[in-house]
Design a protein around this motif. Sequence first.
Motif, PDB file in Angstrom:
ATOM      1  N   PRO A 122      -0.244  16.613  -7.478  1.00 21.88           N
ATOM      2  CA  PRO A 122       0.550  16.037  -8.573  1.00 21.88           C
ATOM      3  C   PRO A 122       1.170  14.690  -8.227  1.00 21.88           C
ATOM      4  O   PRO A 122       2.197  14.316  -8.777  1.00 21.88           O
ATOM      5  N   ILE A 123       0.539  13.940  -7.327  1.00 23.55           N
ATOM      6  CA  ILE A 123       1.115  12.699  -6.804  1.00 23.55           C
ATOM      7  C   ILE A 123       0.207  11.526  -7.153  1.00 23.55           C
ATOM      8  O   ILE A 123      -1.014  11.626  -7.044  1.00 23.55           O
ATOM      9  N   ASP A 124       0.818  10.406  -7.572  1.00 23.23           N
ATOM     10  CA  ASP A 124       0.035   9.209  -7.891  1.00 23.23           C
ATOM     11  C   ASP A 124      -0.087   8.241  -6.722  1.00 23.23           C
ATOM     12  O   ASP A 124      -1.008   7.424  -6.686  1.00 23.23           O
ATOM     13  N   GLU A 125       0.859   8.302  -5.754  1.00 23.51           N
ATOM     14  CA  GLU A 125       0.821   7.346  -4.638  1.00 23.51           C
ATOM     15  C   GLU A 125      -0.398   7.520  -3.746  1.00 23.51           C
ATOM     16  O   GLU A 125      -0.743   6.620  -2.988  1.00 23.51           O
ATOM     17  N   PHE A 126      -1.029   8.684  -3.800  1.00 26.96           N
ATOM     18  CA  PHE A 126      -2.244   8.876  -3.020  1.00 26.96           C
ATOM     19  C   PHE A 126      -3.178   9.846  -3.726  1.00 26.96           C
ATOM     20  O   PHE A 126      -2.768  10.683  -4.534  1.00 26.96           O
ATOM     21  N   ARG A 127      -4.441   9.703  -3.375  1.00 27.54           N
ATOM     22  CA  ARG A 127      -5.501  10.590  -3.876  1.00 27.54           C
ATOM     23  C   ARG A 127      -6.536  10.720  -2.767  1.00 27.54           C
ATOM     24  O   ARG A 127      -7.061   9.722  -2.280  1.00 27.54           O
ATOM     25  N   LEU A 128      -6.816  11.954  -2.369  1.00 26.58           N
ATOM     26  CA  LEU A 128      -7.783  12.199  -1.302  1.00 26.58           C
ATOM     27  C   LEU A 128      -9.042  12.838  -1.887  1.00 26.58           C
ATOM     28  O   LEU A 128      -8.974  13.780  -2.675  1.00 26.58           O
ATOM     29  N   SER A 129     -10.182  12.310  -1.473  1.00 25.49           N
ATOM     30  CA  SER A 129     -11.458  12.903  -1.858  1.00 25.49           C
ATOM     31  C   SER A 129     -12.413  12.850  -0.674  1.00 25.49           C
ATOM     32  O   SER A 129     -12.133  12.207   0.344  1.00 25.49           O
TER      33      SER A 129
ATOM     34  N   MET B 295      -0.250  10.698   2.973  1.00 33.40           N
ATOM     35  CA  MET B 295       1.138  10.850   2.556  1.00 33.40           C
ATOM     36  C   MET B 295       1.650   9.573   1.914  1.00 33.40           C
ATOM     37  O   MET B 295       1.065   8.498   2.090  1.00 33.40           O
ATOM     38  N   ALA B 296       2.742   9.710   1.178  1.00 33.68           N
ATOM     39  CA  ALA B 296       3.440   8.527   0.697  1.00 33.68           C
ATOM     40  C   ALA B 296       4.031   7.792   1.886  1.00 33.68           C
ATOM     41  O   ALA B 296       4.358   8.381   2.914  1.00 33.68           O
TER      42      ALA B 296
ATOM     43  N   LEU C  66       0.866  -1.175   0.000  1.00 33.19           N
ATOM     44  CA  LEU C  66       0.000   0.000   0.000  1.00 33.19           C
ATOM     45  C   LEU C  66       0.905   1.228   0.000  1.00 33.19           C
ATOM     46  O   LEU C  66       1.686   1.420   0.941  1.00 33.19           O
ATOM     47  N   PRO C  67       0.863   2.081  -1.028  1.00 31.52           N
ATOM     48  CA  PRO C  67       1.875   3.132  -1.140  1.00 31.52           C
ATOM     49  C   PRO C  67       1.578   4.395  -0.341  1.00 31.52           C
ATOM     50  O   PRO C  67       2.319   5.361  -0.443  1.00 31.52           O
ATOM     51  N   PHE C  68       0.498   4.406   0.447  1.00 29.97           N
ATOM     52  CA  PHE C  68       0.184   5.602   1.226  1.00 29.97           C
ATOM     53  C   PHE C  68      -0.086   5.246   2.684  1.00 29.97           C
ATOM     54  O   PHE C  68      -0.363   4.086   3.029  1.00 29.97           O
ATOM     55  N   LEU C  69      -0.001   6.267   3.521  1.00 28.66           N
ATOM     56  CA  LEU C  69      -0.399   6.182   4.924  1.00 28.66           C
ATOM     57  C   LEU C  69      -1.403   7.286   5.175  1.00 28.66           C
ATOM     58  O   LEU C  69      -1.169   8.447   4.845  1.00 28.66           O
TER      59      LEU C  69
END
Length: 390
Positions: free
Chosen positions: A314-321, A266-267, A80-83
């Motif tokens: 501009p980050i692919d490791e996470f996306r917040l909605s 975050m990553a 899992l690439p995010f925390l």
Amino acid sequence: MDRLTNTIRPYAWGSTTAIPELIGVAPTGEPQAEMWMGAHPGAPSRLDRGAGESALSDVIAADPEGELGVAAVRKFGPRLPFLFKVLAAGAPLSLQVHPDLAQAKAGFEDEERRDVPIDAPHRNYKDANHKPELVCALTPFEGLSGFRPPLEAAALLEGLGVNSLKPYADLLRAHPEEAALREVLTAVLTADRAEMARTVTEAAAAAERLGGAYAPYAGLVHHYPGDPGVIAAMLLNHVQLQPGEAMFLGAGIPHAYLDGLGVELMANSDNVLRCGLTPKHVDVPELLKVTLFEPGDPGILRPEGNGEEVYETPIDEFRLSRFVLAAGGAPRVLPDGTAQILLCTAGSPKANSPKSGELALTPGESVFVPAGEKVELSGTGTVFRATVVV
């Protein structure tokens, strides 16, 4: 879809009340700083699929493609690439910078070659990953982010009327912007500690007397007396977020969180280079290598879109909605191509899937949704969604 049990980290800067108020429990009297949601080895979330509780990290390791999705594993590897966190700052966090991916890889490999123990207090790079991050306010939230224009920083320092700050103000006025900021930050962090402590004490007294724009810096010295980070903080933009607003912190951007409750995404990295406001190790030469000395507006992000409101980064490791659910509204169907963590921060929403049935959520509760599982949100309340971009 699995309800998560999460660890709350009791760091000294944490609020004693904010997280208990969110989740509806009595405060313990101890600071509760961060609730971690994810598969970070330091404190992985736990879930139970009927055979007893397991760490989310172990569940993912047993079937990465099934849990994360084929596209995500291909892009980010079998992890899992995010925390995802709930963060509650009751006191200022350290002033810090994160490396970019190339810097993190080079720094980690260098310290590995030199056999610097991974838990050594002077170690800078705990892993080979970068650590961009996004914080979204749940309450009014205060922080520092990026450098002010040097002339603005010079005026702020001069306004304190502290003689020992005049050379720094002169430098800020005398050089090109990036060179000026680099020179002044270097001078502040390498100054004689006893002399700097006196400067900090005088500056804090002046800030307390003047109030207004100086008020945030007067508060810093109560937590970090004599720390050069108090002066370094005056070089940065002071940011105030209202609930629902966010700020993105990319590589090289000096920043600190001062006060408030928010969600942070975050990553998955522990790489932090500290500038001040901390008793921990400050490696000035390494810090100067990774810091971006570019002044500018820190930018405030507001969610975009109808239904699913996205915080664009501009980050692919996470996306917040975010989903703000109203009574009588149609259920919101979530995309199912990647793994996701859902966090309820208000109200009493429900998450429903044909596979797992219905889960009623209360504030502070979270669920892990593996790739391929279709989920609908209904009811009333606010749900944040953390996932990746593939």
